[in-house]
Motif scaffolding. Structure first.
Motif, PDB file in Angstrom:
ATOM      1  N   VAL A 106       0.842  -1.204   0.000  1.00  0.00           N
ATOM      2  CA  VAL A 106       0.000   0.000   0.000  1.00  0.00           C
ATOM      3  C   VAL A 106       0.871   1.247   0.000  1.00  0.00           C
ATOM      4  O   VAL A 106       0.634   2.196  -0.759  1.00  0.00           O
ATOM      5  N   ARG A 107       1.894   1.249   0.865  1.00  0.00           N
ATOM      6  CA  ARG A 107       2.764   2.423   0.948  1.00  0.00           C
ATOM      7  C   ARG A 107       3.495   2.663  -0.370  1.00  0.00           C
ATOM      8  O   ARG A 107       3.593   3.798  -0.837  1.00  0.00           O
ATOM      9  N   ARG A 108       4.003   1.608  -0.982  1.00  0.00           N
ATOM     10  CA  ARG A 108       4.724   1.768  -2.241  1.00  0.00           C
ATOM     11  C   ARG A 108       3.818   2.305  -3.333  1.00  0.00           C
ATOM     12  O   ARG A 108       4.218   3.175  -4.121  1.00  0.00           O
ATOM     13  N   ARG A 109       2.595   1.795  -3.399  1.00  0.00           N
ATOM     14  CA  ARG A 109       1.668   2.286  -4.427  1.00  0.00           C
ATOM     15  C   ARG A 109       1.286   3.735  -4.170  1.00  0.00           C
ATOM     16  O   ARG A 109       1.185   4.539  -5.111  1.00  0.00           O
ATOM     17  N   TYR A 110       1.084   4.069  -2.925  1.00  0.00           N
ATOM     18  CA  TYR A 110       0.761   5.458  -2.581  1.00  0.00           C
ATOM     19  C   TYR A 110       1.889   6.390  -2.999  1.00  0.00           C
ATOM     20  O   TYR A 110       1.652   7.434  -3.616  1.00  0.00           O
ATOM     21  N   LEU A 111       3.125   6.022  -2.684  1.00  0.00           N
ATOM     22  CA  LEU A 111       4.262   6.883  -3.010  1.00  0.00           C
ATOM     23  C   LEU A 111       4.446   7.000  -4.519  1.00  0.00           C
ATOM     24  O   LEU A 111       4.765   8.088  -5.033  1.00  0.00           O
TER      25      LEU A 111
END
Length: 462
Positions: free
Chosen positions: A9-14
């Motif tokens: 989730v964090r990687r996609r958000y960034l």
């Protein structure tokens, strides 16, 4: 499809966050100069940009409510399409009327785009692991934004340096590139943002639209019941007005000291790159500010410091001095946004996160529009330096509005929620009094970062 992990989730958000702001980095250095090149005065530019603020004021809260009720992905997709149309029209718009249409569409885009991506990240992270800390990703988002803006600004300067493209001027090249990058962002959004919804289709859309006023009303109820939240949102009035100085007037000020608008456009590419790198560095310094000063006192001090940097941009006589003050301004900006959004996020509990961010953004955009008109009028009659000095004062006078958050942090209580029926002084602890989780080695900031306040600018939000 398997549920996403917290790291995924964090990687996609960034990734989406960076792609969202890369085109903006291309546009900020040239947009005001481009409108001047097409014959608009500073007053007309301010009036054209004001169309964005008016539209945002009308749509910000309803669209935030729809995003909370219907889902973040469909709202973001529509926002991206509207933004793409607006930037495409900017390539050819050569009159005051057409540029007003451009900025009105920007207002629609801005209202739809404000909040859903960050809210998706926070809610999806908590769905994957209720005990996960979302603060690290938000803080990293501030650094990603700075790096994306820096890369876009560097590319913008290079494209201007290449010169005209057929019948299009050199200043139009970055706008064409921004259109292409917005297409890339739209495709990435469709692929990477995964959101499960129990109901879809026209019936779900109608139900969500009907439910949006309730979501908006309950978000406004949070504002009425919390002095801290009210003061934090009020900061945006001053911040939005004053941001016109370093994002709208700085290109004109630099052209004034350099003596050539196109040369100023070339300089603004690498200069904006350096400024956004300074902003990313500032975001990385946020934990240090919290440890040394506390979130609310630090945010208040930074408001004053940012006003001082704008004074430097207004008064230094040569391009070197103006640009040094510009870099300092963005370094302060990079620290300020995570502090402000961290304090804001911790004042609400419940499913109203996007609506709350929309409230915050709603006051910034019309204030930015007003700042563009008022400071543009002053600039036309008394000079750009005088207009920037007025904006510097407005930035600095917002500092006392952080006092309620500081006081609340000394007497921590639970956050205000939508189901409270009576006014209360009970507040969530401000960030300086909490004990945030220690950041993992090499992971950077471990506090809330730049949220959809990452509109970055009330004047350029494509």
């Amino acid at each position: 499809m398997n549920p996403l992990s917290v790291r995924q989730v964090r990687r996609r958000y960034l990734a989406l966050h960076g792609l969202r702001w890369l085109p903006v980095g291309l546009l900020i250095p040239v947009t005001i100069l481009l409108m001047q090149e097409r014959g608009l005065t500073l007053t007309q530019i301010g009036l054209a940009v004001a169309a964005q603020g008016v539209v945002v004021l009308a749509l910000e809260l309803p669209t935030g409510g729809v995003a909370d009720a219907l889902g973040r992905k469909p709202v973001l997709v529509v926002a991206s399409l509207v933004g793409l149309v607006s930037t495409g029209l900017l390539v050819v718009a050569d009159s005051f009327a057409l540029l007003v249409v451009v900025w009105a569409l920007q207002g629609v885009f801005r209202a739809l785009d404000s909040g859903p991506l960050e809210s998706w990240y926070v809610d999806t992270t908590l769905a994957a692991d209720p005990d996960a800390g979302y603060e690290k990703g938000l803080g990293q988002g501030g650094m990603v934004l700075g790096l994306a803006m820096a890369a876009g600004a560097l590319l913008s300067g290079g494209l201007v340096a290449l010169g005209p493209i057929g019948p299009l001027s050199a200043l139009t090249g970055p706008v064409l590139a921004a259109v292409g990058l917005q297409v890339v962002y739209l495709v990435a959004l469709l692929i990477l943002l995964v959101e499960g919804r129990a109901a879809i289709g026209s019936a779900a859309l109608r139900a969500s639209v009907r439910d949006a006023p309730r979501m908006v009303g309950e978000a406004l109820g949070l504002l009425r019941r919390s002095r801290v939240l009210l003061a934090l949102v009020a900061v945006e009035l001053f911040w939005g007005f004053g941001m016109a100085t370093f994002e709208g007037l700085l290109p004109i000020r630099l052209a004034e000291v350099v003596g050539d608008p196109e040369r100023a456009g070339v300089l603004l590419g690498p200069a904006s790159t350096a400024a956004w790198l300074a902003s990313a560095g500032g975001a990385a310094m946020t934990p240090l500010i919290i440890r040394r000063l506390g979130a609310a006192p630090g945010a208040a001090l930074l408001r004053i410091m940012q006003g001082i940097t704008v004074v430097g941009m207004a008064l230094f006589a040569g391009p070197t001095g103006v640009l040094i003050a510009f870099f300092a301004c963005y370094a302060v900006h990079g620290v300020s946004n995570p502090l402000h959004m961290g304090l804001l996020h911790r004042q609400v509990a419940g499913p109203y996160r996007t609506s709350l961010i929309s409230l915050n953004s709603m006051v910034a955009m019309p204030a930015g529009a007003l700042g563009g008109v008022v400071l543009g009028y002053i600039g036309d009659r008394a000079g750009v330096s005088a207009a920037m000095l007025v904006g510097a004062v407005v930035l600095a006078v917002a500092a006392p509005l952080y006092l309620p958050a500081w006081r609340a942090g000394r007497h921590p209580e639970p956050p205000v929620t939508a189901d409270q029926q009576h006014p209360t002084d009970r507040q969530q602890p401000a960030a300086e009094e909490q004990q945030p989780a220690e950041p993992e080695a090499g992971n950077g900031v471990a506090i809330p970062g730049q949220a959809q306040r990452t509109e970055v600018s009330p004047t350029v939000s494509t």
